[in-house]
Design an enzyme around this catalytic site. Structure first.
Site, PDB file in Angstrom:
ATOM      1  N   ASN A   1      58.680  34.093  56.989  1.00  0.00           N
ATOM      2  CA  ASN A   1      59.656  33.237  57.663  1.00  0.00           C
ATOM      3  C   ASN A   1      60.967  34.031  57.724  1.00  0.00           C
ATOM      4  OD1 ASN A   1      61.487  31.300  58.440  1.00  0.00           O
ATOM      5  ND2 ASN A   1      61.321  30.078  56.568  1.00  0.00           N
ATOM      6  N   TRP A   2      61.295  34.496  58.937  1.00  0.00           N
ATOM      7  CA  TRP A   2      62.501  35.336  59.066  1.00  0.00           C
ATOM      8  C   TRP A   2      63.778  34.505  59.120  1.00  0.00           C
ATOM      9  CZ3 TRP A   2      62.253  40.537  62.173  1.00  0.00           C
ATOM     10  CH2 TRP A   2      61.378  41.412  61.516  1.00  0.00           C
ATOM     11  N   LYS A   3      63.636  33.182  59.210  1.00  0.00           N
ATOM     12  CA  LYS A   3      64.817  32.306  59.283  1.00  0.00           C
ATOM     13  C   LYS A   3      65.751  32.812  60.382  1.00  0.00           C
ATOM     14  CE  LYS A   3      64.056  31.115  54.491  1.00  0.00           C
ATOM     15  NZ  LYS A   3      64.566  30.619  53.239  1.00  0.00           N
TER      16      LYS A   3
ATOM     17  N   HIS B   1      60.861  22.558  57.314  1.00  0.00           N
ATOM     18  CA  HIS B   1      61.347  23.436  56.252  1.00  0.00           C
ATOM     19  C   HIS B   1      62.524  22.756  55.563  1.00  0.00           C
ATOM     20  CE1 HIS B   1      63.268  26.796  54.229  1.00  0.00           C
ATOM     21  NE2 HIS B   1      62.093  27.398  54.281  1.00  0.00           N
TER      22      HIS B   1
ATOM     23  N   GLU C   1      65.306  23.718  54.772  1.00  0.00           N
ATOM     24  CA  GLU C   1      66.616  23.993  55.399  1.00  0.00           C
ATOM     25  C   GLU C   1      66.811  23.132  56.654  1.00  0.00           C
ATOM     26  OE1 GLU C   1      65.993  28.205  55.502  1.00  0.00           O
ATOM     27  OE2 GLU C   1      66.174  28.241  53.311  1.00  0.00           O
TER      28      GLU C   1
ATOM     29  N   GLU D   1      56.899  24.046  48.932  1.00  0.00           N
ATOM     30  CA  GLU D   1      58.061  24.892  48.637  1.00  0.00           C
ATOM     31  C   GLU D   1      59.096  24.092  47.845  1.00  0.00           C
ATOM     32  OE1 GLU D   1      58.519  28.355  51.562  1.00  0.00           O
ATOM     33  OE2 GLU D   1      59.472  26.637  52.496  1.00  0.00           O
TER      34      GLU D   1
ATOM     35  N   GLY E   1      64.813  31.163  47.777  1.00  0.00           N
ATOM     36  CA  GLY E   1      65.924  32.111  47.789  1.00  0.00           C
ATOM     37  C   GLY E   1      66.646  32.265  46.464  1.00  0.00           C
TER      38      GLY E   1
ATOM     39  N   SER F   1      60.626  32.158  46.710  1.00  0.00           N
ATOM     40  CA  SER F   1      60.821  33.366  45.898  1.00  0.00           C
ATOM     41  C   SER F   1      59.533  34.152  45.622  1.00  0.00           C
ATOM     42  CB  SER F   1      61.527  33.024  44.577  1.00  0.00           C
ATOM     43  OG  SER F   1      62.833  32.563  44.832  1.00  0.00           O
TER      44      SER F   1
ATOM     45  N   GLY G   1      59.945  34.126  52.503  1.00  0.00           N
ATOM     46  CA  GLY G   1      61.213  34.271  53.224  1.00  0.00           C
ATOM     47  C   GLY G   1      61.736  35.691  53.100  1.00  0.00           C
ATOM     48  N   GLY G   2      62.688  35.884  52.196  1.00  0.00           N
ATOM     49  CA  GLY G   2      63.386  37.166  52.047  1.00  0.00           C
ATOM     50  C   GLY G   2      62.479  38.399  52.030  1.00  0.00           C
TER      51      GLY G   2
HETATM   52  P1  PGA Z   1      62.237  32.825  49.983  1.00  0.00           P
HETATM   53  O1  PGA Z   1      62.127  31.715  51.130  1.00  0.00           O
HETATM   54  O2  PGA Z   1      60.927  33.537  49.916  1.00  0.00           O
HETATM   55  O3  PGA Z   1      63.360  33.722  50.426  1.00  0.00           O
HETATM   56  O4  PGA Z   1      62.549  32.095  48.707  1.00  0.00           O
HETATM   57  C1  PGA Z   1      60.949  30.991  51.305  1.00  0.00           C
HETATM   58  C2  PGA Z   1      61.104  30.029  52.432  1.00  0.00           C
HETATM   59  O5  PGA Z   1      62.191  29.467  52.596  1.00  0.00           O
HETATM   60  O6  PGA Z   1      60.143  29.796  53.203  1.00  0.00           O
END
Ligand code: PGA
Length: 232
Positions: free
Chosen positions: A7-9, A85, A87, A152, A158, A194, A215-216
């Site tokens: 997930n590149w956000k 998600h 966010e 999640e 994050g 994470s 994500g990251g």
């Molecule tokens: P993260 O994000 O791996 O950076 O914790 C995961 C996500 O939000 O899907």
């Protein structure tokens, strides 16, 4: 086969995408690798990696400024879309009902929704994790059609902090049982929050964990590749 979904956000540009797709091209894997990109980077991909989206409009084509409809995603060759998600739930006030409608909209356009659920830190501290995730699951999933679930925990996204193996196992078992009860026992249930090259292998060896949402660590080939390879 595991799902390894990045997930590149709101990150990335055309050069970074091109370089990632090129690097992944020669990777040998039996896993299903998907990178969910911002809208301007949809399309493309290769035999190793598919490009997915991170959101879908609640509505069909029409007077909905700024929205990207299911039909538009379909035209961009999108087969998977993240919905709900944390966010989106947090910054755009998306409720379970909105998430369910978006999921149904995706399915109506032949797109598989990746439905995110997870408890907040407050829920966890109050010992409400199981009831919260179960309700989020049952209220957010579509009435029919295939979907993927991503568990999640909000406090793990994050932060570099992840639940224990036992905690992940317990939540995934609860989700699996809830899905089995409604005849959806083949639904993939992913873990996200994470995930990194060091913890990916252990997380994916947990019962009822069918892959990861990353994500990251999905932004760089050097950290994404070991996660793809960590899945047995
Ligand atoms: P993260 O994000 O791996 O950076 O914790 C995961 C996500 O939000 O899907």
């Amino acid at each position: 086969m595991k799902f390894i979904i990045g997930n590149w956000k709101s990150n990335g540009d055309i050069d970074k995408k091109d370089s990632m797709i090129k690097s992944l091209k020669s990777v040998k894997t039996n896993n299903k690798v998907i990178l969910c990109m911002p809208f301007h980077l949809l399309g493309g991909g290769n035999s190793v990696v598919e490009i997915g989206a991170q959101d879908i409009s609640l509505y069909p084509n029409g007077a909905y400024t700024g929205d990207i409809s299911g039909q538009m995603l379909k035209e961009s060759n999108v087969k998977y879309v993240i919905v709900g998600h944390s966010e989106r739930r947090k910054y755009h006030n998306e409720t379970n009902e909105i998430v369910r409608k978006k999921s149904e909209n995706a399915i109506a356009n032949g797109i598989i929704p990746i439905i995110c659920i997870g408890e907040s830190e407050t829920d966890k501290k109050a010992g409400r994790t199981m009831s919260v995730v179960k309700k989020m699951l049952l209220d957010s999933i579509p009435k029919q059609g295939d979907f993927i679930v991503a568990y999640e925990p909000c406090w793990a996204i994050g932060t570099g902090v992840i639940p224990t193996t036992n905690e992940i196992s317990a939540v995934h078992e609860t989700l699996f049982k809830a899905l089995s009860k409604i005849g959806r026992d083949t639904t993939p249930i992913l873990y996200g929050g994470s995930v990194n090259p060091t913890n990916a292998s252990e997380i994916m060896s947990i019962n009822n964990v069918h892959g990861v949402l990353v994500g990251g660590a999905s932004l760089k080939y050097d950290t994404f590749l070991p996660i793809i390879n960590a899945a047995k």
